[in-house]
Design a protein around this motif. Sequence first.
Motif, PDB file in Angstrom:
ATOM      1  N   MET A   1       0.853  -1.174   0.000  1.00 40.54           N
ATOM      2  CA  MET A   1       0.000   0.000   0.000  1.00 40.54           C
ATOM      3  C   MET A   1       0.899   1.237   0.000  1.00 40.54           C
ATOM      4  N   ASN A   2       0.582   2.183  -0.813  1.00 39.88           N
ATOM      5  CA  ASN A   2       1.326   3.423  -0.947  1.00 39.88           C
ATOM      6  C   ASN A   2       1.348   4.185   0.382  1.00 39.88           C
ATOM      7  N   GLU A   3       2.525   4.707   0.750  1.00 38.37           N
ATOM      8  CA  GLU A   3       2.665   5.443   2.021  1.00 38.37           C
ATOM      9  C   GLU A   3       1.788   6.694   2.048  1.00 38.37           C
ATOM     10  N   SER A   4       1.689   7.403   0.938  1.00 39.78           N
ATOM     11  CA  SER A   4       0.850   8.612   0.884  1.00 39.78           C
ATOM     12  C   SER A   4      -0.610   8.256   1.140  1.00 39.78           C
ATOM     13  N   TYR A   5      -1.046   7.136   0.547  1.00 37.91           N
ATOM     14  CA  TYR A   5      -2.418   6.674   0.755  1.00 37.91           C
ATOM     15  C   TYR A   5      -2.654   6.341   2.219  1.00 37.91           C
ATOM     16  N   LYS A   6      -1.701   5.618   2.815  1.00 35.06           N
ATOM     17  CA  LYS A   6      -1.837   5.248   4.227  1.00 35.06           C
ATOM     18  C   LYS A   6      -1.854   6.484   5.120  1.00 35.06           C
ATOM     19  N   ASP A   7      -1.009   7.469   4.811  1.00 33.92           N
ATOM     20  CA  ASP A   7      -0.967   8.700   5.603  1.00 33.92           C
ATOM     21  C   ASP A   7      -2.282   9.470   5.492  1.00 33.92           C
ATOM     22  N   LEU A   8      -2.817   9.568   4.274  1.00 27.58           N
ATOM     23  CA  LEU A   8      -4.080  10.275   4.066  1.00 27.58           C
ATOM     24  C   LEU A   8      -5.219   9.556   4.781  1.00 27.58           C
ATOM     25  N   LYS A   9      -5.242   8.233   4.682  1.00 22.09           N
ATOM     26  CA  LYS A   9      -6.284   7.443   5.349  1.00 22.09           C
ATOM     27  C   LYS A   9      -6.198   7.633   6.866  1.00 22.09           C
ATOM     28  N   ALA A  10      -4.997   7.594   7.410  1.00 24.98           N
ATOM     29  CA  ALA A  10      -4.808   7.789   8.858  1.00 24.98           C
ATOM     30  C   ALA A  10      -5.247   9.187   9.278  1.00 24.98           C
TER      31      ALA A  10
END
Length: 76
Positions: A1-10
Amino acid sequence: MNESYKDLKAYLLNEIAEDAQDMLNAIGDKDVDEIDDEEVLCFCHSIATTMTTLETVAMVGTLVPWFLESNGCEDK
């Protein structure tokens, strides 16, 4: 999973949690007449908006990799 995606989701999940806690604090143990309706509605609106954004991010996160892979754009 893309880090940017994970950061935005968090970030979005954190915003929802904070607004939910603020809404509960605004209601507290108050009588119905003491609750500021506009304040509670503001938190509800913020939660709904953030949840819609989260849903959109999740859908894009699911569909974009599928779309790129189906069009031969996957990394080889």
